[in-house]
Design a protein around this motif. Structure first.
Motif, short mmCIF file in Angstrom:
data_model
loop_
_atom_site.label_atom_id
_atom_site.label_comp_id
_atom_site.label_asym_id
_atom_site.label_seq_id
_atom_site.Cartn_x
_atom_site.Cartn_y
_atom_site.Cartn_z
N ARG A 1 -10.83 -3.94 -3.14
CA ARG A 1 -10.67 -3.28 -1.84
C ARG A 1 -9.57 -2.23 -1.84
O ARG A 1 -9.37 -1.55 -0.85
CB ARG A 1 -10.38 -4.31 -0.76
N ARG B 1 -6.47 -2.95 -1.81
CA ARG B 1 -5.41 -3.45 -0.94
C ARG B 1 -4.55 -4.49 -1.63
O ARG B 1 -3.63 -5.03 -1.03
CB ARG B 1 -6.03 -4.05 0.33
N GLY B 2 -4.87 -4.79 -2.87
CA GLY B 2 -4.11 -5.80 -3.57
C GLY B 2 -4.40 -7.19 -3.04
O GLY B 2 -5.36 -7.42 -2.31
N ARG C 1 0.83 -1.21 0.00
CA ARG C 1 0.00 0.00 0.00
C ARG C 1 0.87 1.26 0.00
O ARG C 1 0.54 2.25 -0.67
CB ARG C 1 -0.93 -0.01 1.21
N ASP D 1 -6.15 -6.72 -7.66
CA ASP D 1 -7.16 -6.34 -6.66
C ASP D 1 -8.50 -6.99 -7.02
O ASP D 1 -9.47 -6.31 -7.36
CB ASP D 1 -7.29 -4.82 -6.61
#
Length: 260
Positions: free
Chosen positions: A124, A126-127, A20, A120
Motif C-alpha cells: 500500500r 504505507r509501511g 510517510r 510494506d
C-alpha cells in the motif's frame, strides 16, 4: 482531526504519518546521505510534537529531537517519541528503522505504536504499524533460537548469552525494528546492554507487552519511564518461555565478572 481519536489510535496514526513523511523526504532527492538523517529527524519531530501538543495539550512530552523540559516530571501522562529510530538505516534505505510513538502513564509503558515504513507487506506504500491495542498472534516458535543484535556493535553480554543458548545471531538496525522482529516471528530474543534512552524502548515495550512478551531490565527489574535521567542502559524483550534462561545467564555473567 474532526473525529476524536483514542490514545492508541492517535499513537498509531501519528507514527504512520511520520513514517510517510520520512519516506517523502528521502525520495525527494534533495539531501546528501550525510544531511538526510538530520532532515528526516527534524521533519518527523516537528510533525509529531506539534500534533501531540495540539491533540493532547495537557500531557507531557519527551522526544529525542526536542529539548527536554522538567515540566513533564509532574505529569501523569507523558508521550515519549523517537521520530527516527535507526537514522543510519533510514539513510541507507534499509527496512530496519522505525518511528516510535508511546504514552507512559505514571511511568508505565501503557500505549505504543511502532511504524516500520520500510516494510510494506500489503503493497500500500504505507509501511506497517504495530500497535498496543491491536495485538497480532505470535508465530510458532522455531526449533533454533534467534537473537537480534546490533549490526555494528553487538553487546558482549548478548553474544555470550546467545552462545550459551545456542542461539543464532540476527544483526539488525533500530531498537524498534529488533523488538518488532520478535512479534513478526523473525527473532525470539532481544537482549541489549549497550546503553539506550527512554525514547529508544518505550513505545516498542508497550507494543511488546500487549503481545504477551516479556519486557524488563537485564537484571529482571521493571522498565520505568518518564524519569529525570532518561538514560536506560539495558533491556530484555523476548518470548516469555525464554525469559528465565536469559536472565539466569546474564546473572551468571555478572557474577563471573565480579569473581574474576
Amino acid at each position: 482531526m474532526s473525529v476524536a481519536l483514542s490514545d492508541a489510535a492517535l499513537a498509531s496514526y501519528l507514527a504512520e504519518i511520520a513514517g510517510r513523511l520520512l519516506l517523502d523526504v528521502r525520495a525527494s532527492g534533495l539531501f546528501s546521505p550525510k544531511a538526510l538523517g538530520k532532515a528526516g529527524d527534524q521533519t518527523a519531530n516537528q510533525f509529531l510534537c506539534h500534533a501531540l501538543r495540539e491533540q493532547r495539550p495537557d500531557d507531557g512530552l519527551l522526544s529525542e529531537e526536542e529539548k527536554d523540559n522538567d515540566d513533564r516530571l509532574a505529569k501523569s501522562r507523558v508521550w515519549i517519541v523517537d521520530p527516527v529510530d535507526g537514522t543510519r538505516e533510514y539513510g541507507e534505505e534499509r527496512a530496519d528503522w522505525a518511528v516510535h510513538v508511546g504514552l507512559a502513564i505514571d511511568g508505565q509503558p501503557v500505549i505504543g505504536a511502532v511504524a516500520l515504513p520500510g516494510l510494506d507487506p500489503e503493497g500500500r506504500g504505507r509501511g506497517m504499524v504495530l500497535r498496543s491495542d491491536e495485538p497480532l498472534p505470535l508465530p510458532p516458535a522455531p526449533e533454533k533460537l534467534r537473537m537480534v543484535v546490533s549490526r555494528t556493535r553487538p553487546a558482549a553480554e548478548a553474544v555470550a548469552v546467545a552462545a550459551a543458548l545456542d542461539a543464532e545471531l540476527v544483526p539488525m538496525g533500530s531498537a524498534g525494528a529488533k523488538a518488532m522482529a520478535i512479534i513478526l516471528g523473525q527473532a525470539d530474543i532481544y537482549l541489549h546492554s549497550g546503553g539506550q534512552f527512554e525514547w529508544d524502548s518505550m513505545a516498542p515495550v508497550a507494543v511488546a507487552l500487549a503481545h504477551g512478551l516479556h519486557c524488563s531490565r537485564i537484571d529482571g527489574s521493571p522498565l520505568v519511564y518518564n524519569q529525570q535521567d532518561v538514560y536506560l542502559p539495558d533491556l530484555l524483550i523476548c518470548r516469555t518461555e525464554h525469559a528465565e534462561a536469559v536472565l539466569g545467564h546474564v546473572a551468571r555473567l555478572k557474577q563471573d565478572a565480579i569473581d574474576a
